[in-house]
Design a protein around this motif. Structure first.
Motif: not given
Length: 175
Positions: A71-75, A129-143
């Motif tokens: 998966i990629s482009e986690v928002r 209100d969401i801000d989905n202008s950032h990809f969170l791939d690196a964040l959600v793969r953290q412990p």
């Protein structure tokens, strides 16, 4: 005779090809939640901060041992704030808020949700209100994921208030 290997090959291609889609759906089904506490000593009309750890039922986004590499482009796709203790706390007592997500150590922080001018009679649950202008791939793969809420109170509470922040995530299948 030749049909059996072709059918098996097609079945294998469909199964392995759908893993990315399946992982995308699974990861998007379970939101990150965090319990945020607003102490009764929090001052009215001043910026306050509350920090908690975000958890998810399907939190294992690491690439070792599962299909998260598919998966990629986690928002962020949705965000909600709900009072949990007391359950009837009026979120309208909060004038405005911002929700940030970061690595467990606080680095790489990004704003993921905001709500300005919360109505005074909002009740015990609001959609942010969401801000989905950032990809969170690196964040959600953290412990661990840190959730920080910066808020401004309209009215003080008589007791500590526990709020639940739910952050729905979405992703796309990786190639």
């Amino acid at each position: 005779m030749m049909r059996k290997p072709v059918v098996l090959l097609l079945a294998a291609l469909l199964f392995f090809g759908s893993c990315a889609m399946l992982q995308s759906v699974v990861k998007g089904t379970f939101p990150y939640t965090a319990n945020i506490v607003i102490p009764h000593s929090a001052r009215v009309d001043e910026a306050q901060t509350a920090i908690s750890t975000g958890n998810s039922f399907d939190q294992d986004f690491t690439k070792d041992g599962n299909n998260a590499s598919r998966i990629s482009e986690v928002r962020i796709v949705s965000a909600k704030l709900q009072s949990s203790d007391p359950s009837d706390y009026n979120i309208g007592n909060i004038a405005s808020l911002r929700v940030y997500m970061a690595k467990n150590d606080g680095s790489d922080e990004v704003m993921v949700a905001i709500r300005k001018d919360i109505a005074a009679n909002s009740g015990n649950s609001i959609t942010l209100d969401i801000d989905n202008s950032h990809f969170l791939d690196a964040l959600v793969r953290q412990p661990g994921v840190r959730i920080r809420m910066v808020y401004r109170l309209r009215k003080a509470a008589d007791t500590d208030v526990s709020l639940k922040v739910s952050l729905g995530i979405g992703s796309t299948p990786a190639n």
